[in-house]
Enzyme design. Sequence first.
Site, PDB file in Angstrom:
ATOM      1  N   CYS A 163       0.815  -1.227   0.000  1.00 34.28           N
ATOM      2  CA  CYS A 163       0.000   0.000   0.000  1.00 34.28           C
ATOM      3  C   CYS A 163       0.845   1.271   0.000  1.00 34.28           C
ATOM      4  O   CYS A 163       0.310   2.356  -0.238  1.00 34.28           O
ATOM      5  CB  CYS A 163      -0.923   0.024   1.212  1.00 34.28           C
ATOM      6  SG  CYS A 163      -2.272  -1.115   1.016  1.00 34.28           S
TER       7      CYS A 163
HETATM    8  N1  CO8 Z   1     -20.244  -9.450   7.347  1.00 35.43           N
HETATM    9  C1  CO8 Z   1     -20.717  -9.669   8.586  1.00 35.43           C
HETATM   10  N2  CO8 Z   1     -19.943  -9.956   9.645  1.00 35.43           N
HETATM   11  C2  CO8 Z   1     -18.605 -10.018   9.433  1.00 35.43           C
HETATM   12  C3  CO8 Z   1     -18.056  -9.807   8.154  1.00 35.43           C
HETATM   13  C4  CO8 Z   1     -18.922  -9.525   7.077  1.00 35.43           C
HETATM   14  N3  CO8 Z   1     -18.471  -9.302   5.836  1.00 35.43           N
HETATM   15  N4  CO8 Z   1     -16.713  -9.910   8.245  1.00 35.43           N
HETATM   16  C5  CO8 Z   1     -16.428 -10.193   9.509  1.00 35.43           C
HETATM   17  N5  CO8 Z   1     -17.583 -10.267  10.250  1.00 35.43           N
HETATM   18  C6  CO8 Z   1     -17.718 -10.570  11.676  1.00 35.43           C
HETATM   19  C7  CO8 Z   1     -16.493 -11.288  12.204  1.00 35.43           C
HETATM   20  O1  CO8 Z   1     -16.572 -12.674  11.975  1.00 35.43           O
HETATM   21  C8  CO8 Z   1     -16.557 -10.932  13.665  1.00 35.43           C
HETATM   22  O2  CO8 Z   1     -17.511 -11.762  14.303  1.00 35.43           O
HETATM   23  P1  CO8 Z   1     -17.246 -12.268  15.814  1.00 35.43           P
HETATM   24  O3  CO8 Z   1     -17.163 -11.022  16.639  1.00 35.43           O
HETATM   25  O4  CO8 Z   1     -18.418 -13.121  16.069  1.00 35.43           O
HETATM   26  O5  CO8 Z   1     -15.930 -13.001  15.759  1.00 35.43           O
HETATM   27  C9  CO8 Z   1     -17.102  -9.514  13.669  1.00 35.43           C
HETATM   28  O6  CO8 Z   1     -17.781  -9.357  12.414  1.00 35.43           O
HETATM   29  C10 CO8 Z   1     -16.019  -8.485  13.768  1.00 35.43           C
HETATM   30  O7  CO8 Z   1     -14.995  -8.787  12.792  1.00 35.43           O
HETATM   31  P2  CO8 Z   1     -13.600  -8.080  12.748  1.00 35.43           P
HETATM   32  O8  CO8 Z   1     -13.002  -8.085  14.099  1.00 35.43           O
HETATM   33  O9  CO8 Z   1     -12.774  -8.657  11.632  1.00 35.43           O
HETATM   34  O10 CO8 Z   1     -14.076  -6.602  12.323  1.00 35.43           O
HETATM   35  P3  CO8 Z   1     -13.321  -5.253  12.459  1.00 35.43           P
HETATM   36  O11 CO8 Z   1     -14.198  -4.297  13.157  1.00 35.43           O
HETATM   37  O12 CO8 Z   1     -11.926  -5.403  12.925  1.00 35.43           O
HETATM   38  O13 CO8 Z   1     -13.252  -4.762  10.930  1.00 35.43           O
HETATM   39  C11 CO8 Z   1     -11.664  -4.614   9.144  1.00 35.43           C
HETATM   40  C12 CO8 Z   1     -12.549  -5.515   9.960  1.00 35.43           C
HETATM   41  C13 CO8 Z   1     -12.523  -3.627   8.374  1.00 35.43           C
HETATM   42  C14 CO8 Z   1     -10.856  -5.456   8.158  1.00 35.43           C
HETATM   43  C15 CO8 Z   1     -10.720  -3.817  10.069  1.00 35.43           C
HETATM   44  O14 CO8 Z   1     -10.086  -4.676  10.964  1.00 35.43           O
HETATM   45  C16 CO8 Z   1      -9.657  -3.047   9.332  1.00 35.43           C
HETATM   46  O15 CO8 Z   1      -9.909  -2.235   8.460  1.00 35.43           O
HETATM   47  N6  CO8 Z   1      -8.401  -3.255   9.700  1.00 35.43           N
HETATM   48  C17 CO8 Z   1      -7.294  -2.580   9.061  1.00 35.43           C
HETATM   49  C18 CO8 Z   1      -6.999  -3.305   7.840  1.00 35.43           C
HETATM   50  C19 CO8 Z   1      -6.056  -2.582   6.967  1.00 35.43           C
HETATM   51  O16 CO8 Z   1      -5.913  -1.396   6.904  1.00 35.43           O
HETATM   52  N7  CO8 Z   1      -5.349  -3.350   6.181  1.00 35.43           N
HETATM   53  C20 CO8 Z   1      -4.504  -2.817   5.227  1.00 35.43           C
HETATM   54  C21 CO8 Z   1      -4.513  -3.781   4.154  1.00 35.43           C
HETATM   55  S1  CO8 Z   1      -4.146  -3.045   2.678  1.00 35.43           S
HETATM   56  C22 CO8 Z   1      -2.511  -3.308   2.292  1.00 35.43           C
HETATM   57  O17 CO8 Z   1      -1.637  -3.298   3.069  1.00 35.43           O
HETATM   58  C23 CO8 Z   1      -2.234  -3.596   0.886  1.00 35.43           C
HETATM   59  C24 CO8 Z   1      -1.967  -5.024   0.752  1.00 35.43           C
HETATM   60  C25 CO8 Z   1      -2.030  -5.468  -0.630  1.00 35.43           C
HETATM   61  C26 CO8 Z   1      -3.350  -5.217  -1.305  1.00 35.43           C
HETATM   62  C27 CO8 Z   1      -4.068  -6.489  -1.524  1.00 35.43           C
HETATM   63  C28 CO8 Z   1      -5.169  -6.372  -2.551  1.00 35.43           C
HETATM   64  C29 CO8 Z   1      -6.013  -7.606  -2.633  1.00 35.43           C
END
Ligand code: CO8
Length: 372
Positions: free
Chosen positions: A156
């Site tokens: 990124c």
């Molecule tokens: N629908 C409904 N429920 C869901 C879903 C969904 N789609 N997804 C997860 N849940 C559930 C989970 O199972 C979990 O349930 P439980 O509490 O029962 O276990 C609950 O919702 C909460 O899940 P999370 O803890 O995963 O949710 P978060 O509030 O943490 O949100 C995010 C998830 C949005 C992913 C968040 O953690 C986030 O944005 N984190 C930062 C990520 C980030 O910035 N990453 C950067 C990556 S980009 C990068 O570096 C480039 C890499 C290369 C690019 C690749 C391209 C493909």
Amino acid sequence: MYNVAITGTGVFTPSHIITNDELVAAFNAHADLYNAENEAEIAAGTVTAKPHSSSDFIVAASGIEQRYVLDKDGILDPARMFPKLAARPDDTPGFMAEIGVDAAQEALAAAGIDAADVDLVICAACNMERAYPAIAVEIQQLLGAGGFAFDMNVACSSATFGIQTASDMIRAGSIRRALVINPEICSAHLEWRDRDCHFIFGDVATATLLERDEDLTGPHFKVLSTRCATQFSNNIRNNNGYLRRTHDQMEDRRDMQFMQNGRKVFKEVLPLVSKHIADHLDDTGVPATDFARLWLHQANKTMNDYIGKKVLGRIPEPHEQPNILQDYANTSSAGSIIAFSQNSDDLAVGAKGLICSFGAGYSVGSVIVERA
Ligand code: CO8
């Protein structure tokens, strides 16, 4: 040492849009198919059932409302769940080159510069369509640019690291003009069958034209300072690579697409980025109060709200920290450049701003600019 300026930017936006509702409908149909196919194993407890996704969760967790992709039909086919892009013969432009050229031509037109006057093309992106020849060299040839070209991958942070690399060469005098191009086809390495991440990414290409800051007559941004930092982490990882065949791992494996521990990324990257920006400002003597605008990496709205507040010491007004992730989703390295390209023309001469990206690696890149 010469000074550096950003004189043009360009954004290529694919024509296919996937809304959250369309995405969730396809994912849920896929989950139902998967659960039906694995009914016996799920009942026996040897396979875990796939739960449904939800649009409400996606907006609340990320702020993303839709994404642009190169191919919508393949992604939304519940039996496929990834894009379908017809293979191209070797003597026709590749996908990354094609969209990169589109963005680059827009950047050149914005600055009124001929491609032939560009000395360096960097293709900086989080994945490359092939190992070699470099995509950047193909783009250089398609544009008719001069000099030399090479590829860079810092996930990124590829765009900001590319800007620092090009700026350093302009500062040193080895080149006069550079195009940093970010063709991000995230849809091709995202795991659309995993609800934890299926909503996160979209496709786009951006381009930034950097020039020696001498005799510039049009509006531009002085590059006051650039800074890059990295710290190894496995929390964002993709194991696909050229050794795959040697490992006898050619099967459809989860770890050959994007994987992340989102919660950990969230917790670990925020302090890293906040400190990086604070140190960068301290060392350059630019107080945060000088910033009229922050163009942050576009991964998650809550993350950006947190960083904006940390940097400015107060909650930024929406116009001070424009988000584009609601429309584009996370477009890896291109996100902060889209935000910059679409939300910078209105700044008054002398106004300062910060472009900042962060992501896998971990990696953080920051660029302090001033409107001129
Ligand atoms: N629908 C409904 N429920 C869901 C879903 C969904 N789609 N997804 C997860 N849940 C559930 C989970 O199972 C979990 O349930 P439980 O509490 O029962 O276990 C609950 O919702 C909460 O899940 P999370 O803890 O995963 O949710 P978060 O509030 O943490 O949100 C995010 C998830 C949005 C992913 C968040 O953690 C986030 O944005 N984190 C930062 C990520 C980030 O910035 N990453 C950067 C990556 S980009 C990068 O570096 C480039 C890499 C290369 C690019 C690749 C391209 C493909």
